[in-house]
Enzyme design. Sequence first.
Site, PDB file in Angstrom:
ATOM      1  N   GLU A  85     113.881 167.696 -13.243  1.00  0.00           N
ATOM      2  CA  GLU A  85     112.608 167.408 -12.336  1.00  0.00           C
ATOM      3  C   GLU A  85     112.418 165.958 -11.817  1.00  0.00           C
ATOM      4  O   GLU A  85     112.299 165.212 -12.584  1.00  0.00           O
ATOM      5  CB  GLU A  85     111.409 168.125 -13.078  1.00  0.00           C
ATOM      6  CG  GLU A  85     110.455 168.119 -12.386  1.00  0.00           C
ATOM      7  CD  GLU A  85     109.042 169.059 -12.882  1.00  0.00           C
ATOM      8  OE1 GLU A  85     109.167 169.699 -13.883  1.00  0.00           O
ATOM      9  OE2 GLU A  85     107.689 168.547 -12.526  1.00  0.00           O
ATOM     10  N   ASP A 295     117.914 171.887 -30.196  1.00  0.00           N
ATOM     11  CA  ASP A 295     117.823 173.138 -29.541  1.00  0.00           C
ATOM     12  C   ASP A 295     116.371 173.183 -28.935  1.00  0.00           C
ATOM     13  O   ASP A 295     115.496 173.431 -29.469  1.00  0.00           O
ATOM     14  CB  ASP A 295     117.878 174.293 -31.020  1.00  0.00           C
ATOM     15  CG  ASP A 295     117.900 175.603 -30.204  1.00  0.00           C
ATOM     16  OD1 ASP A 295     117.313 176.064 -29.418  1.00  0.00           O
ATOM     17  OD2 ASP A 295     118.231 176.413 -31.068  1.00  0.00           O
TER      18      ASP A 295
HETATM   19  C1  MEV Z   1     104.386 169.702 -13.502  1.00  0.00           C
HETATM   20  O1  MEV Z   1     105.852 169.743 -14.183  1.00  0.00           O
HETATM   21  C2  MEV Z   1     103.599 169.433 -14.548  1.00  0.00           C
HETATM   22  C3  MEV Z   1     102.224 169.646 -14.368  1.00  0.00           C
HETATM   23  O2  MEV Z   1     101.874 170.603 -13.693  1.00  0.00           O
HETATM   24  C4  MEV Z   1     101.512 169.179 -15.776  1.00  0.00           C
HETATM   25  C5  MEV Z   1     100.043 169.437 -15.310  1.00  0.00           C
HETATM   26  O3  MEV Z   1      99.561 170.150 -14.618  1.00  0.00           O
HETATM   27  O4  MEV Z   1      99.234 169.184 -16.388  1.00  0.00           O
HETATM   28  C6  MEV Z   1     101.912 168.263 -13.347  1.00  0.00           C
END
Ligand code: MEV
Length: 437
Positions: A85, A295
Amino acid sequence: MNNAVAGFSKLSKNEKINWIADTYFSTPDEALKIIRNYWNSDHKLQQLHDEFIENTITNLYIPLGIAPNFLINGKYKTIPMAIEESSVVAAASKAAKYWATRGGFKATVLNTEKIGQVHFIFNGNAEKLQSFFDQIKPKFFSDTQSITKNMQQRGGGILDIQLKDKRNLLENYFQLHATFETKDSMGANFINSCLEQFATTLKEEAHNSDLLAKNETLQVVMSILSNYVPNCVVRAEVSCPVEDLAEKHITNPQEFAERFVQAVQIAEVEPFRATTHNKGIMNGVDAVILATGNDFRAVEAGIHAYASRNGQYTSLSHAKIEDGVFTFWLEIPLALGTVGGLTSLHPLVKLCLEILQKPSAKELMEIVAVAGLAQNFAALRSLTTNGIQAGHMKMHLNNIINQFEANDEERHLIKSHFKINAISHSAVVEFIDNLRK
Ligand code: MEV
Protein backbone atom coordinates in the site's frame (compact mmCIF):
# COMPACT_ATOMS: atom_id res chain seq x y z
CA MET A 1 -13.83 -26.44 -20.52
CA ASN A 2 -12.97 -28.98 -17.82
CA ASN A 3 -10.14 -27.46 -15.80
CA ALA A 4 -9.78 -30.28 -13.26
CA VAL A 5 -6.36 -31.89 -13.08
CA ALA A 6 -5.23 -35.14 -11.48
CA GLY A 7 -1.88 -35.50 -9.71
CA PHE A 8 -0.89 -31.85 -10.13
CA SER A 9 1.53 -31.91 -7.19
CA LYS A 10 3.43 -34.79 -8.84
CA LEU A 11 4.13 -32.77 -12.02
CA SER A 12 7.50 -31.06 -12.45
CA LYS A 13 7.60 -27.27 -12.11
CA ASN A 14 7.79 -26.87 -15.89
CA GLU A 15 4.86 -29.23 -16.40
CA LYS A 16 2.87 -27.24 -13.85
CA ILE A 17 3.48 -23.87 -15.50
CA ASN A 18 2.81 -25.31 -18.93
CA TRP A 19 -0.51 -26.67 -17.71
CA ILE A 20 -1.43 -23.27 -16.21
CA ALA A 21 -0.37 -21.40 -19.35
CA ASP A 22 -2.19 -23.76 -21.74
CA THR A 23 -5.34 -24.04 -19.63
CA TYR A 24 -5.94 -20.40 -18.76
CA PHE A 25 -4.27 -18.22 -21.40
CA SER A 26 -4.97 -17.57 -25.06
CA THR A 27 -1.31 -16.56 -25.41
CA PRO A 28 0.47 -19.17 -23.26
CA ASP A 29 3.97 -17.89 -24.14
CA GLU A 30 3.23 -14.52 -22.60
CA ALA A 31 1.95 -16.12 -19.41
CA LEU A 32 5.05 -18.32 -19.22
CA LYS A 33 7.25 -15.26 -19.69
CA ILE A 34 5.62 -13.45 -16.75
CA ILE A 35 5.88 -16.50 -14.51
CA ARG A 36 9.55 -17.03 -15.38
CA ASN A 37 10.41 -13.32 -15.07
CA TYR A 38 9.79 -13.62 -11.35
CA TRP A 39 12.05 -16.64 -10.86
CA ASN A 40 15.26 -15.86 -9.06
CA SER A 41 18.34 -16.36 -11.21
CA ASP A 42 20.11 -17.82 -8.18
CA HIS A 43 18.98 -21.42 -8.53
CA LYS A 44 19.53 -22.33 -4.87
CA LEU A 45 17.59 -19.31 -3.65
CA GLN A 46 14.72 -20.15 -5.97
CA GLN A 47 14.73 -23.75 -4.75
CA LEU A 48 14.51 -22.51 -1.16
CA HIS A 49 11.37 -20.54 -2.06
CA ASP A 50 9.95 -23.40 -4.12
CA GLU A 51 10.17 -25.64 -1.10
CA PHE A 52 8.40 -23.30 1.34
CA ILE A 53 5.04 -24.50 -0.01
CA GLU A 54 3.56 -27.05 -2.40
CA ASN A 55 3.04 -26.34 -6.11
CA THR A 56 5.20 -23.19 -6.20
CA ILE A 57 5.23 -21.78 -9.72
CA THR A 58 6.96 -18.43 -9.11
CA ASN A 59 7.37 -15.64 -6.54
CA LEU A 60 4.98 -12.79 -5.85
CA TYR A 61 7.02 -9.74 -4.84
CA ILE A 62 5.83 -7.08 -2.49
CA PRO A 63 8.04 -4.11 -1.71
CA LEU A 64 10.23 -4.11 1.37
CA GLY A 65 10.56 -0.54 2.63
CA ILE A 66 12.34 1.09 5.54
CA ALA A 67 10.92 3.50 8.11
CA PRO A 68 13.83 5.12 9.98
CA ASN A 69 14.04 7.31 13.10
CA PHE A 70 11.80 5.36 15.46
CA LEU A 71 12.83 6.37 18.98
CA ILE A 72 11.60 3.45 21.12
CA ASN A 73 12.35 3.35 24.85
CA GLY A 74 15.22 5.79 24.27
CA LYS A 75 16.88 3.90 21.38
CA TYR A 76 16.63 4.63 17.65
CA LYS A 77 15.32 1.80 15.50
CA THR A 78 15.05 1.47 11.74
CA ILE A 79 11.96 -0.57 10.95
CA PRO A 80 11.68 -2.78 7.86
CA MET A 81 8.14 -2.99 6.44
CA ALA A 82 6.88 -5.33 3.72
CA ILE A 83 3.73 -3.82 2.22
CA GLU A 84 2.17 -2.94 -1.12
CA GLU A 85 0.00 0.00 0.00
CA SER A 86 1.51 3.25 -1.30
CA SER A 87 1.31 5.54 1.71
CA VAL A 88 2.10 3.24 4.65
CA VAL A 89 5.89 3.52 4.90
CA ALA A 90 5.79 7.26 4.22
CA ALA A 91 3.21 7.69 7.00
CA ALA A 92 5.23 5.57 9.45
CA SER A 93 8.41 7.54 8.76
CA LYS A 94 6.58 10.82 9.21
CA ALA A 95 5.05 9.73 12.52
CA ALA A 96 8.43 8.41 13.72
CA LYS A 97 10.13 11.73 12.96
CA TYR A 98 7.33 13.70 14.62
CA TRP A 99 7.44 11.71 17.89
CA ALA A 100 11.26 11.51 17.99
CA THR A 101 11.29 15.19 18.96
CA ARG A 102 8.49 14.72 21.52
CA GLY A 103 9.91 12.01 23.78
CA GLY A 104 9.61 9.08 21.40
CA PHE A 105 7.58 5.89 21.82
CA LYS A 106 7.40 3.94 25.05
CA ALA A 107 6.62 0.25 24.80
CA THR A 108 6.23 -2.45 27.46
CA VAL A 109 5.46 -6.14 27.21
CA LEU A 110 2.75 -6.83 29.80
CA ASN A 111 2.89 -10.66 29.65
CA THR A 112 3.93 -13.50 27.31
CA GLU A 113 1.67 -16.48 27.96
CA LYS A 114 0.58 -18.69 25.03
CA ILE A 115 -2.42 -21.02 25.03
CA GLY A 116 -3.30 -24.43 23.60
CA GLN A 117 -6.27 -26.76 24.05
CA VAL A 118 -7.23 -30.39 23.75
CA HIS A 119 -10.96 -30.46 22.96
CA PHE A 120 -12.76 -33.63 23.98
CA ILE A 121 -16.17 -35.15 24.55
CA PHE A 122 -16.83 -37.06 27.79
CA ASN A 123 -20.20 -38.63 28.51
CA GLY A 124 -19.80 -39.38 32.20
CA ASN A 125 -19.57 -37.99 35.68
CA ALA A 126 -17.78 -34.60 35.67
CA GLU A 127 -16.63 -34.85 39.29
CA LYS A 128 -14.99 -38.19 38.65
CA LEU A 129 -13.39 -36.73 35.54
CA GLN A 130 -11.92 -33.95 37.70
CA SER A 131 -10.47 -36.50 40.17
CA PHE A 132 -9.09 -38.52 37.27
CA PHE A 133 -7.52 -35.37 35.82
CA ASP A 134 -5.97 -34.36 39.17
CA GLN A 135 -4.51 -37.85 39.48
CA ILE A 136 -2.95 -37.98 36.02
CA LYS A 137 -1.90 -34.29 35.74
CA PRO A 138 1.81 -35.01 36.53
CA LYS A 139 1.78 -37.57 33.70
CA PHE A 140 1.10 -34.80 31.14
CA PHE A 141 4.35 -33.16 32.23
CA SER A 142 6.40 -36.36 32.41
CA ASP A 143 5.14 -37.71 29.07
CA THR A 144 6.18 -34.47 27.31
CA GLN A 145 9.69 -34.37 28.85
CA SER A 146 11.45 -35.12 25.56
CA ILE A 147 9.53 -32.29 23.83
CA THR A 148 9.93 -29.72 26.63
CA LYS A 149 13.60 -30.40 27.57
CA ASN A 150 15.15 -27.80 25.22
CA MET A 151 12.46 -25.22 25.83
CA GLN A 152 12.96 -25.59 29.59
CA GLN A 153 16.68 -24.98 29.13
CA ARG A 154 15.76 -21.69 27.43
CA GLY A 155 13.55 -20.75 30.39
CA GLY A 156 10.23 -21.76 28.84
CA GLY A 157 7.93 -24.76 28.90
CA ILE A 158 4.46 -25.76 29.99
CA LEU A 159 3.14 -23.34 32.64
CA ASP A 160 -0.08 -25.10 33.64
CA ILE A 161 -2.79 -27.48 32.44
CA GLN A 162 -6.38 -27.20 33.59
CA LEU A 163 -9.48 -29.25 32.99
CA LYS A 164 -12.36 -27.05 31.83
CA ASP A 165 -15.99 -28.06 31.88
CA LYS A 166 -17.63 -26.50 28.81
CA ARG A 167 -20.95 -28.33 28.95
CA ASN A 168 -22.80 -25.02 29.18
CA LEU A 169 -21.66 -24.43 25.56
CA LEU A 170 -21.94 -27.89 24.01
CA GLU A 171 -23.16 -31.29 25.15
CA ASN A 172 -20.44 -33.30 26.97
CA TYR A 173 -17.74 -30.83 25.88
CA PHE A 174 -14.58 -30.55 28.01
CA GLN A 175 -11.11 -29.14 27.43
CA LEU A 176 -7.58 -29.44 28.61
CA HIS A 177 -6.60 -25.79 28.65
CA ALA A 178 -2.81 -25.44 28.75
CA THR A 179 -0.60 -22.38 29.06
CA PHE A 180 2.96 -22.11 27.77
CA GLU A 181 6.01 -19.86 27.81
CA THR A 182 7.90 -20.16 24.52
CA LYS A 183 10.56 -17.43 24.97
CA ASP A 184 11.94 -16.23 21.59
CA SER A 185 10.04 -18.70 19.45
CA MET A 186 6.44 -18.23 18.36
CA GLY A 187 6.03 -21.75 19.70
CA ALA A 188 3.35 -23.15 17.40
CA ASN A 189 5.19 -26.44 16.74
CA PHE A 190 6.24 -26.80 20.36
CA ILE A 191 2.71 -26.17 21.66
CA ASN A 192 1.03 -28.43 19.11
CA SER A 193 3.48 -31.27 19.82
CA CYS A 194 2.82 -30.97 23.56
CA LEU A 195 -0.94 -30.91 22.98
CA GLU A 196 -0.90 -34.02 20.78
CA GLN A 197 1.06 -35.83 23.49
CA PHE A 198 -1.47 -34.60 26.12
CA ALA A 199 -4.25 -36.08 23.97
CA THR A 200 -2.46 -39.44 23.72
CA THR A 201 -1.83 -39.50 27.47
CA LEU A 202 -5.43 -38.51 28.18
CA LYS A 203 -6.84 -41.31 25.98
CA GLU A 204 -4.47 -43.96 27.32
CA GLU A 205 -5.02 -43.03 30.96
CA ALA A 206 -8.79 -42.85 30.53
CA HIS A 207 -8.75 -46.30 28.98
CA ASN A 208 -6.84 -47.78 31.94
CA SER A 209 -8.38 -45.72 34.76
CA ASP A 210 -10.30 -47.27 37.65
CA LEU A 211 -11.86 -43.88 38.36
CA LEU A 212 -13.87 -43.83 35.14
CA ALA A 213 -16.57 -46.40 34.52
CA LYS A 214 -16.39 -48.54 31.38
CA ASN A 215 -19.51 -46.95 29.91
CA GLU A 216 -18.04 -43.42 30.33
CA THR A 217 -16.40 -42.74 26.98
CA LEU A 218 -13.84 -40.05 26.33
CA GLN A 219 -13.22 -38.97 22.76
CA VAL A 220 -10.60 -36.43 21.75
CA VAL A 221 -11.88 -34.17 18.95
CA MET A 222 -8.72 -32.15 18.31
CA SER A 223 -5.58 -30.67 19.82
CA ILE A 224 -4.40 -27.24 18.68
CA LEU A 225 -2.90 -23.99 19.94
CA SER A 226 -5.12 -20.93 20.20
CA ASN A 227 -4.24 -17.83 18.21
CA TYR A 228 -6.18 -15.83 20.78
CA VAL A 229 -3.52 -14.82 23.30
CA PRO A 230 -5.07 -12.24 25.65
CA ASN A 231 -2.21 -12.81 28.12
CA CYS A 232 0.55 -12.17 25.58
CA VAL A 233 0.08 -8.43 25.33
CA VAL A 234 2.24 -5.41 24.57
CA ARG A 235 1.47 -1.74 25.20
CA ALA A 236 2.86 1.16 23.15
CA GLU A 237 2.39 4.81 24.01
CA VAL A 238 3.25 8.36 23.01
CA SER A 239 2.63 11.39 25.15
CA CYS A 240 3.57 15.07 25.41
CA PRO A 241 2.20 18.38 26.70
CA VAL A 242 -0.63 19.49 24.40
CA GLU A 243 1.20 22.67 23.34
CA ASP A 244 4.16 20.55 22.14
CA LEU A 245 1.92 18.92 19.53
CA ALA A 246 2.26 22.14 17.50
CA GLU A 247 4.16 22.10 14.20
CA LYS A 248 3.82 23.58 10.72
CA HIS A 249 0.49 21.87 9.99
CA ILE A 250 -0.84 21.84 13.59
CA THR A 251 -1.21 25.50 14.41
CA ASN A 252 -3.85 25.03 17.12
CA PRO A 253 -2.59 22.08 19.19
CA GLN A 254 -5.45 22.16 21.73
CA GLU A 255 -8.05 21.90 18.96
CA PHE A 256 -6.00 19.19 17.23
CA ALA A 257 -5.69 17.13 20.44
CA GLU A 258 -9.42 17.42 21.19
CA ARG A 259 -10.44 16.37 17.70
CA PHE A 260 -7.94 13.51 17.76
CA VAL A 261 -9.37 12.22 21.07
CA GLN A 262 -12.89 12.47 19.61
CA ALA A 263 -11.81 10.44 16.58
CA VAL A 264 -10.51 7.71 18.89
CA GLN A 265 -13.69 7.82 20.99
CA ILE A 266 -15.77 7.29 17.84
CA ALA A 267 -13.73 4.16 17.08
CA GLU A 268 -14.26 3.02 20.67
CA VAL A 269 -18.04 3.09 20.38
CA GLU A 270 -18.74 2.47 16.69
CA PRO A 271 -17.79 -0.90 15.15
CA PHE A 272 -17.92 0.33 11.52
CA ARG A 273 -15.33 2.99 12.35
CA ALA A 274 -13.43 0.69 14.74
CA THR A 275 -12.83 -1.77 11.91
CA THR A 276 -11.22 0.84 9.65
CA HIS A 277 -9.40 2.46 12.57
CA ASN A 278 -7.91 -0.93 13.50
CA LYS A 279 -7.15 -1.66 9.83
CA GLY A 280 -4.91 1.40 9.93
CA ILE A 281 -3.12 -0.07 12.96
CA MET A 282 -2.74 -3.39 11.12
CA ASN A 283 -1.09 -1.55 8.18
CA GLY A 284 1.87 -1.02 10.50
CA VAL A 285 1.61 -4.30 12.40
CA ASP A 286 1.32 -6.64 9.39
CA ALA A 287 4.10 -4.91 7.45
CA VAL A 288 6.61 -5.61 10.24
CA ILE A 289 5.19 -9.08 10.89
CA LEU A 290 5.73 -9.98 7.22
CA ALA A 291 9.21 -8.45 7.06
CA THR A 292 10.27 -10.46 10.11
CA GLY A 293 8.86 -13.76 8.82
CA ASN A 294 6.06 -14.03 11.36
CA ASP A 295 2.55 -15.38 10.78
CA PHE A 296 0.33 -12.41 9.96
CA ARG A 297 -2.86 -14.53 9.80
CA ALA A 298 -2.30 -15.68 13.38
CA VAL A 299 -1.62 -12.13 14.50
CA GLU A 300 -4.66 -10.73 12.66
CA ALA A 301 -7.00 -13.39 14.09
CA GLY A 302 -5.70 -12.87 17.63
CA ILE A 303 -5.83 -9.09 17.52
CA HIS A 304 -9.37 -8.89 16.19
CA ALA A 305 -10.56 -11.44 18.77
CA TYR A 306 -8.95 -9.20 21.41
CA ALA A 307 -10.71 -6.15 19.96
CA SER A 308 -14.03 -7.98 20.58
CA ARG A 309 -13.22 -9.37 24.02
CA ASN A 310 -15.95 -7.38 25.79
CA GLY A 311 -18.68 -8.47 23.37
CA GLN A 312 -18.45 -5.57 20.91
CA TYR A 313 -15.71 -4.92 18.39
CA THR A 314 -13.88 -1.78 19.47
CA SER A 315 -10.79 0.35 18.99
CA LEU A 316 -7.42 -1.15 19.89
CA SER A 317 -6.05 2.31 20.68
CA HIS A 318 -7.10 5.00 23.15
CA ALA A 319 -6.35 8.68 23.70
CA LYS A 320 -6.82 11.25 26.43
CA ILE A 321 -5.93 14.77 27.48
CA GLU A 322 -5.23 15.01 31.21
CA ASP A 323 -3.67 17.98 33.04
CA GLY A 324 -2.63 19.48 29.72
CA VAL A 325 -0.89 16.28 28.58
CA PHE A 326 -1.93 14.38 25.45
CA THR A 327 -1.51 10.59 25.66
CA PHE A 328 -2.19 8.08 22.89
CA TRP A 329 -1.67 4.34 23.38
CA LEU A 330 -2.63 0.86 22.30
CA GLU A 331 -2.53 -2.62 23.73
CA ILE A 332 -2.43 -5.62 21.42
CA PRO A 333 -1.80 -9.34 21.83
CA LEU A 334 1.15 -10.56 19.74
CA ALA A 335 2.54 -14.09 19.63
CA LEU A 336 5.83 -13.60 17.76
CA GLY A 337 9.09 -15.39 17.20
CA THR A 338 12.60 -14.23 16.40
CA VAL A 339 14.01 -17.76 16.23
CA GLY A 340 12.73 -20.78 14.32
CA GLY A 341 10.36 -20.87 11.35
CA LEU A 342 11.14 -18.50 8.47
CA THR A 343 13.39 -16.37 10.70
CA SER A 344 16.41 -18.56 10.04
CA LEU A 345 15.40 -19.76 6.55
CA HIS A 346 14.51 -16.69 4.54
CA PRO A 347 17.59 -14.57 3.73
CA LEU A 348 15.60 -11.31 3.60
CA VAL A 349 13.84 -12.06 6.89
CA LYS A 350 17.27 -12.65 8.44
CA LEU A 351 18.44 -9.34 7.00
CA CYS A 352 15.40 -7.52 8.42
CA LEU A 353 16.03 -9.00 11.86
CA GLU A 354 19.61 -7.76 11.62
CA ILE A 355 18.40 -4.26 10.73
CA LEU A 356 16.35 -4.49 13.93
CA GLN A 357 19.55 -5.56 15.74
CA LYS A 358 18.44 -9.14 16.36
CA PRO A 359 15.59 -8.43 18.75
CA SER A 360 14.24 -10.90 21.29
CA ALA A 361 10.59 -11.86 20.76
CA LYS A 362 9.66 -9.35 23.49
CA GLU A 363 11.60 -6.55 21.78
CA LEU A 364 9.94 -7.44 18.48
CA MET A 365 6.52 -7.23 20.19
CA GLU A 366 7.42 -3.68 21.26
CA ILE A 367 8.62 -2.69 17.79
CA VAL A 368 5.50 -4.10 16.09
CA ALA A 369 3.14 -2.37 18.55
CA VAL A 370 4.97 0.92 17.98
CA ALA A 371 4.65 0.51 14.20
CA GLY A 372 0.90 0.00 14.69
CA LEU A 373 0.55 3.04 16.93
CA ALA A 374 2.61 5.22 14.57
CA GLN A 375 0.44 4.19 11.65
CA ASN A 376 -2.74 4.89 13.61
CA PHE A 377 -1.38 8.30 14.66
CA ALA A 378 -0.50 9.19 11.07
CA ALA A 379 -3.94 8.16 9.79
CA LEU A 380 -5.88 10.02 12.52
CA ARG A 381 -3.71 13.07 12.15
CA SER A 382 -4.53 13.24 8.43
CA LEU A 383 -8.18 12.32 8.89
CA THR A 384 -8.79 14.99 11.54
CA THR A 385 -6.93 17.71 9.61
CA ASN A 386 -6.56 17.66 5.80
CA GLY A 387 -8.09 14.25 5.08
CA ILE A 388 -6.08 11.32 3.75
CA GLN A 389 -6.57 11.67 0.03
CA ALA A 390 -3.94 14.36 -0.60
CA GLY A 391 -1.11 12.25 0.85
CA HIS A 392 -2.52 9.00 -0.45
CA MET A 393 -2.91 10.23 -4.03
CA LYS A 394 0.58 11.76 -3.96
CA MET A 395 1.97 8.27 -3.29
CA HIS A 396 -0.53 6.66 -5.66
CA LEU A 397 0.52 8.91 -8.55
CA ASN A 398 3.42 6.54 -9.32
CA ASN A 399 1.00 3.62 -9.61
CA ILE A 400 -1.13 5.51 -12.14
CA ILE A 401 1.96 6.55 -14.11
CA ASN A 402 3.10 2.92 -14.20
CA GLN A 403 -0.35 1.71 -15.19
CA PHE A 404 -0.11 3.92 -18.30
CA GLU A 405 3.50 2.86 -18.96
CA ALA A 406 4.60 6.49 -19.14
CA ASN A 407 8.06 7.12 -20.61
CA ASP A 408 10.68 9.23 -18.78
CA GLU A 409 9.66 12.48 -20.39
CA GLU A 410 5.94 11.93 -19.73
CA ARG A 411 6.77 10.92 -16.15
CA HIS A 412 8.64 14.17 -15.59
CA LEU A 413 5.82 16.30 -17.05
CA ILE A 414 3.13 14.49 -15.04
CA LYS A 415 5.06 14.83 -11.77
CA SER A 416 5.77 18.54 -12.32
CA HIS A 417 2.12 19.23 -13.18
CA PHE A 418 0.72 17.39 -10.15
CA LYS A 419 3.16 19.00 -7.74
CA ILE A 420 0.93 22.06 -7.90
CA ASN A 421 -2.42 20.58 -9.01
CA ALA A 422 -4.82 18.34 -7.10
CA ILE A 423 -4.28 14.64 -7.88
CA SER A 424 -7.20 12.41 -8.75
CA HIS A 425 -7.26 9.31 -10.95
CA SER A 426 -9.37 11.03 -13.61
CA ALA A 427 -7.24 14.21 -13.59
CA VAL A 428 -4.07 12.15 -14.18
CA VAL A 429 -5.70 10.09 -16.93
CA GLU A 430 -6.93 13.27 -18.64
CA PHE A 431 -3.48 14.84 -18.38
CA ILE A 432 -1.84 11.76 -19.91
CA ASP A 433 -4.47 11.66 -22.70
CA ASN A 434 -3.75 15.31 -23.53
CA LEU A 435 -0.01 14.72 -23.50
CA ARG A 436 -0.38 11.87 -25.95
CA LYS A 437 -2.73 13.65 -28.37
C1 MEV B 1 -5.99 2.97 4.96
O1 MEV B 1 -5.20 1.87 4.60
C2 MEV B 1 -6.08 3.09 6.47
C3 MEV B 1 -7.02 4.19 7.00
O2 MEV B 1 -8.32 4.01 6.44
C4 MEV B 1 -7.05 4.04 8.48
C5 MEV B 1 -8.09 4.91 9.18
O3 MEV B 1 -9.11 5.26 8.57
O4 MEV B 1 -7.84 5.20 10.37
C6 MEV B 1 -6.54 5.55 6.59
